[in-house]
Motif scaffolding. Sequence first.
Motif, mmCIF file in Angstrom:
data_model
loop_
_atom_site.group_PDB
_atom_site.id
_atom_site.type_symbol
_atom_site.label_atom_id
_atom_site.label_comp_id
_atom_site.label_asym_id
_atom_site.label_seq_id
_atom_site.Cartn_x
_atom_site.Cartn_y
_atom_site.Cartn_z
ATOM 1 N N ALA A 123 -5.338 -1.182 8.320
ATOM 2 C CA ALA A 123 -6.774 -1.196 8.019
ATOM 3 C C ALA A 123 -7.551 -1.759 9.209
ATOM 4 C CB ALA A 123 -7.030 -2.026 6.767
ATOM 5 N N ALA A 141 -7.380 7.252 -3.376
ATOM 6 C CA ALA A 141 -8.110 6.682 -4.516
ATOM 7 C C ALA A 141 -9.166 7.677 -4.997
ATOM 8 C CB ALA A 141 -8.758 5.367 -4.102
ATOM 9 N N ARG A 151 -9.296 -5.327 13.857
ATOM 10 C CA ARG A 151 -9.435 -4.484 15.062
ATOM 11 C C ARG A 151 -10.571 -4.914 15.983
ATOM 12 N NH1 ARG A 151 -9.809 1.106 11.891
ATOM 13 N NH2 ARG A 151 -7.742 1.185 10.945
ATOM 14 N N GLY A 165 -0.258 4.701 -1.381
ATOM 15 C CA GLY A 165 -1.388 5.409 -0.772
ATOM 16 C C GLY A 165 -0.922 6.438 0.247
ATOM 17 N N TYR A 166 -1.886 7.101 0.879
ATOM 18 C CA TYR A 166 -1.553 8.125 1.870
ATOM 19 C C TYR A 166 -0.953 7.525 3.138
ATOM 20 C CZ TYR A 166 -4.043 11.844 -0.689
ATOM 21 O OH TYR A 166 -4.442 12.775 -1.605
ATOM 22 N N ALA A 167 -1.575 6.465 3.650
ATOM 23 C CA ALA A 167 -1.069 5.876 4.901
ATOM 24 C C ALA A 167 0.284 5.208 4.658
ATOM 25 C CB ALA A 167 -2.081 4.880 5.458
ATOM 26 N N GLY A 168 0.388 4.456 3.550
ATOM 27 C CA GLY A 168 1.658 3.815 3.219
ATOM 28 C C GLY A 168 2.758 4.843 2.989
ATOM 29 N N LEU A 170 -3.640 -1.102 3.310
ATOM 30 C CA LEU A 170 -4.544 -1.428 2.203
ATOM 31 C C LEU A 170 -5.976 -1.052 2.551
ATOM 32 C CD1 LEU A 170 -3.166 -5.040 1.636
ATOM 33 C CD2 LEU A 170 -2.388 -2.917 0.605
ATOM 34 N N LEU A 223 -2.636 11.156 9.676
ATOM 35 C CA LEU A 223 -1.685 10.241 9.025
ATOM 36 C C LEU A 223 -0.533 9.837 9.947
ATOM 37 C CD1 LEU A 223 -1.665 11.808 5.460
ATOM 38 C CD2 LEU A 223 -2.498 9.547 6.102
ATOM 39 N N GLY A 278 -7.879 11.816 5.105
ATOM 40 C CA GLY A 278 -8.406 10.670 5.857
ATOM 41 C C GLY A 278 -9.191 9.711 4.990
ATOM 42 N N THR A 328 -2.362 6.990 12.416
ATOM 43 C CA THR A 328 -2.076 5.703 11.774
ATOM 44 C C THR A 328 -0.583 5.374 11.769
ATOM 45 O OG1 THR A 328 -2.518 4.272 9.889
ATOM 46 C CG2 THR A 328 -2.159 6.539 9.338
ATOM 47 N N SER A 369 -2.539 -1.420 -8.447
ATOM 48 C CA SER A 369 -2.635 -1.037 -9.868
ATOM 49 C C SER A 369 -1.325 -0.451 -10.397
ATOM 50 C CB SER A 369 -3.774 -0.018 -10.056
ATOM 51 O OG SER A 369 -3.520 1.130 -9.290
ATOM 52 N N GLY A 405 0.844 -1.201 0.000
ATOM 53 C CA GLY A 405 0.000 0.000 0.000
ATOM 54 C C GLY A 405 0.873 1.243 0.000
HETATM 55 N N1 LIG Z 1 -5.753 8.067 5.143
HETATM 56 C C1 LIG Z 1 -5.782 8.090 6.473
HETATM 57 O O1 LIG Z 1 -5.730 9.162 7.121
HETATM 58 C C2 LIG Z 1 -5.878 6.820 7.243
HETATM 59 C C3 LIG Z 1 -5.978 5.589 6.631
HETATM 60 N N2 LIG Z 1 -6.084 4.451 7.406
HETATM 61 C C4 LIG Z 1 -6.255 3.143 6.784
HETATM 62 O O2 LIG Z 1 -5.113 2.813 5.997
HETATM 63 C C5 LIG Z 1 -5.527 2.016 4.892
HETATM 64 C C6 LIG Z 1 -5.013 2.667 3.604
HETATM 65 O O3 LIG Z 1 -5.636 3.931 3.489
HETATM 66 P P1 LIG Z 1 -5.103 5.079 2.539
HETATM 67 O O4 LIG Z 1 -3.637 5.055 2.458
HETATM 68 O O5 LIG Z 1 -5.769 6.314 2.990
HETATM 69 O O6 LIG Z 1 -5.712 4.609 1.128
HETATM 70 P P2 LIG Z 1 -5.215 4.998 -0.334
HETATM 71 O O7 LIG Z 1 -6.397 4.884 -1.210
HETATM 72 O O8 LIG Z 1 -4.495 6.294 -0.288
HETATM 73 O O9 LIG Z 1 -4.162 3.844 -0.710
HETATM 74 C C7 LIG Z 1 -4.560 2.517 -0.906
HETATM 75 C C8 LIG Z 1 -3.354 1.650 -1.197
HETATM 76 O O10 LIG Z 1 -3.795 0.291 -1.299
HETATM 77 C C9 LIG Z 1 -3.489 -0.240 -2.594
HETATM 78 N N3 LIG Z 1 -4.633 -1.054 -3.021
HETATM 79 C C10 LIG Z 1 -5.829 -0.633 -3.483
HETATM 80 N N4 LIG Z 1 -6.651 -1.691 -3.709
HETATM 81 C C11 LIG Z 1 -5.945 -2.806 -3.386
HETATM 82 C C12 LIG Z 1 -6.230 -4.199 -3.396
HETATM 83 N N5 LIG Z 1 -7.413 -4.668 -3.783
HETATM 84 N N6 LIG Z 1 -5.269 -5.060 -3.005
HETATM 85 C C13 LIG Z 1 -4.055 -4.607 -2.603
HETATM 86 N N7 LIG Z 1 -3.743 -3.289 -2.560
HETATM 87 C C14 LIG Z 1 -4.676 -2.406 -2.942
HETATM 88 C C15 LIG Z 1 -3.246 0.958 -3.491
HETATM 89 O O11 LIG Z 1 -2.307 0.576 -4.488
HETATM 90 P P3 LIG Z 1 -2.252 1.224 -5.994
HETATM 91 O O12 LIG Z 1 -2.146 2.695 -5.810
HETATM 92 O O13 LIG Z 1 -1.026 0.613 -6.568
HETATM 93 O O14 LIG Z 1 -3.501 0.780 -6.678
HETATM 94 C C16 LIG Z 1 -2.650 1.973 -2.496
HETATM 95 O O15 LIG Z 1 -1.280 1.733 -2.317
HETATM 96 C C17 LIG Z 1 -7.069 1.950 4.922
HETATM 97 O O16 LIG Z 1 -7.477 0.754 5.486
HETATM 98 C C18 LIG Z 1 -7.416 3.127 5.803
HETATM 99 O O17 LIG Z 1 -8.628 2.988 6.465
HETATM 100 C C19 LIG Z 1 -6.069 4.504 8.762
HETATM 101 C C20 LIG Z 1 -5.976 5.697 9.396
HETATM 102 C C21 LIG Z 1 -5.867 6.957 8.714
#
Ligand SMILES: NC(=O)C1=CN([C@@H]2O[C@H](COP(=O)(O)OP(=O)(O)OC[C@H]3O[C@@H](n4cnc5c(N)ncnc54)[C@H](OP(=O)(O)O)[C@@H]3O)[C@@H](O)[C@H]2O)C=CC1
Length: 368
Positions: free
Chosen positions: A106, A196, A110, A17-20, A81, A337, A192, A341, A42, A14
């Motif tokens: 995620a 996506a 929890r 993404g934002y958290a990753g 994720l 973030l 938050g 998290t 993706s 992940g």
């Molecule tokens: N944003 C926030 O402030 C917070 C988020 N969280 C949790 O962290 C987790 C990630 O959130 P966030 O970073 O915001 O989300 P994002 O949408 O920013 O990122 C999602 C990530 O997951 C990957 N991904 C998407 N679909 C799939 C799949 N089917 N299988 C495997 N990987 C997948 C994406 O990869 P790619 O880009 O390559 O498609 C991307 O790296 C969530 O569960 C969220 O609830 C928890 C606390 C705070």
Amino acid sequence: MIIRMSEYTVAVSGATGYAGGEILRLLTGHPQLRVTTVAGHSTAGDLLGRHQPHLGSCAHMEIQPSTPEALAGHDIVVLALPHGASGAIAAELEATSPGTLILDLAADHRLTDAAAWEEFYGSEHQGSWDYGLPELLLADGSKQREVLRRATRIAVPGCNVTAVTLGFQPLVQAGLVDPTRLTATLANGVSGAGKAMKPHLLGGEIIGDVSSYGQAGTHRHVPEIEQNLAGALGIGVQAQHAGGVRIALTPTLVPIVRGIHATLSAPLAPSAVVADAPDAIARAFDSAYAREPFITVLPTGQWPRTSSVTGSNSAHVQWAIDERAGTVLVSVALDNLVRGTAGQALQSAHLALGLDEDLALPVNGVAP
Ligand SMILES: NC(=O)C1=CN([C@@H]2O[C@H](COP(=O)(O)OP(=O)(O)OC[C@H]3O[C@@H](n4cnc5c(N)ncnc54)[C@H](OP(=O)(O)O)[C@@H]3O)[C@@H](O)[C@H]2O)C=CC1
Ligand SMILES: CC(=O)N[C@@H](CCC(=O)OP(=O)(O)O)C(=O)O
């Protein structure tokens, strides 16, 4: 004499993404944890720099697919994720890499109550892991950090639940408020909701706008907050089903990028005489947080601001009694973030690895 510190390898799934991205940012300055794999979905096959241009030191890393094979063989795996995606990968990793410390950012692991999971997430419960909130108050007077010292699988809570839990738990555990009449209104930054593409998060929709969502008991964080506060009171699942702790939660989406500002309110418990309540509340917050490096109860008259905690692992807290209404007001601000998290994921991992809990985690925010 040169003393070498042990070094741990980390895979972040992940990572685009934002958290990753946030846990990668914190890890780039870490003295003992080294990121050796970044994985996405993706975007697999691209260089990370294309999707996280602010992470210059990792820009050259190729994004791997988020498969158990790509994530195997690391000391630590971070799953950042979407809800529902980590359960299957985690189950395979648990089988193939039993010695790996897995952090799930995620919600999948929890909730301890399978019925609550199925009601709010609509899928099969994946079981529960050790909960990644070190400052969580437990009914026996200890804190969750003692549990995390033995953890190999950690379910890290999200930002909403962290803010509400930290604000309410001292009052609930000390019996100073009615735990069946808790209310929380959150002002949430748009990061938050993740990176996506979603039409309601377009600039044209959110700039200049404030709106609520997940109203009237429908948000998936309701059972998780109640679980935490019931845990502080030692209330089991059956008593909780019967109404042990109840919260009315209203999140709102506000046009800021990072941050949560939580406004919490609850009626003073009937036994809490107003004349004694200020001292009792001050003692409850002091006992819970006076020695916590990442939780600051602000001086009287100073109220939490999201801008003061941006980029930090700190939560700022303030409280006051509304004598006219017979309620206690608590305000909490944190960075969704970091404290909400990625920061507390690392804080929890440090405990599990036997490292200093606060290693490489910022107390200070970035301002203005
Ligand atoms: N944003 C926030 O402030 C917070 C988020 N969280 C949790 O962290 C987790 C990630 O959130 P966030 O970073 O915001 O989300 P994002 O949408 O920013 O990122 C999602 C990530 O997951 C990957 N991904 C998407 N679909 C799939 C799949 N089917 N299988 C495997 N990987 C997948 C994406 O990869 P790619 O880009 O390559 O498609 C991307 O790296 C969530 O569960 C969220 O609830 C928890 C606390 C705070
Ligand atoms: C703006 C926005 O949508 N925020 C999210 C906060 C996500 C969060 O707290 O993370 P977890 O879902 O991992 O718990 C929400 O309210 O659902």
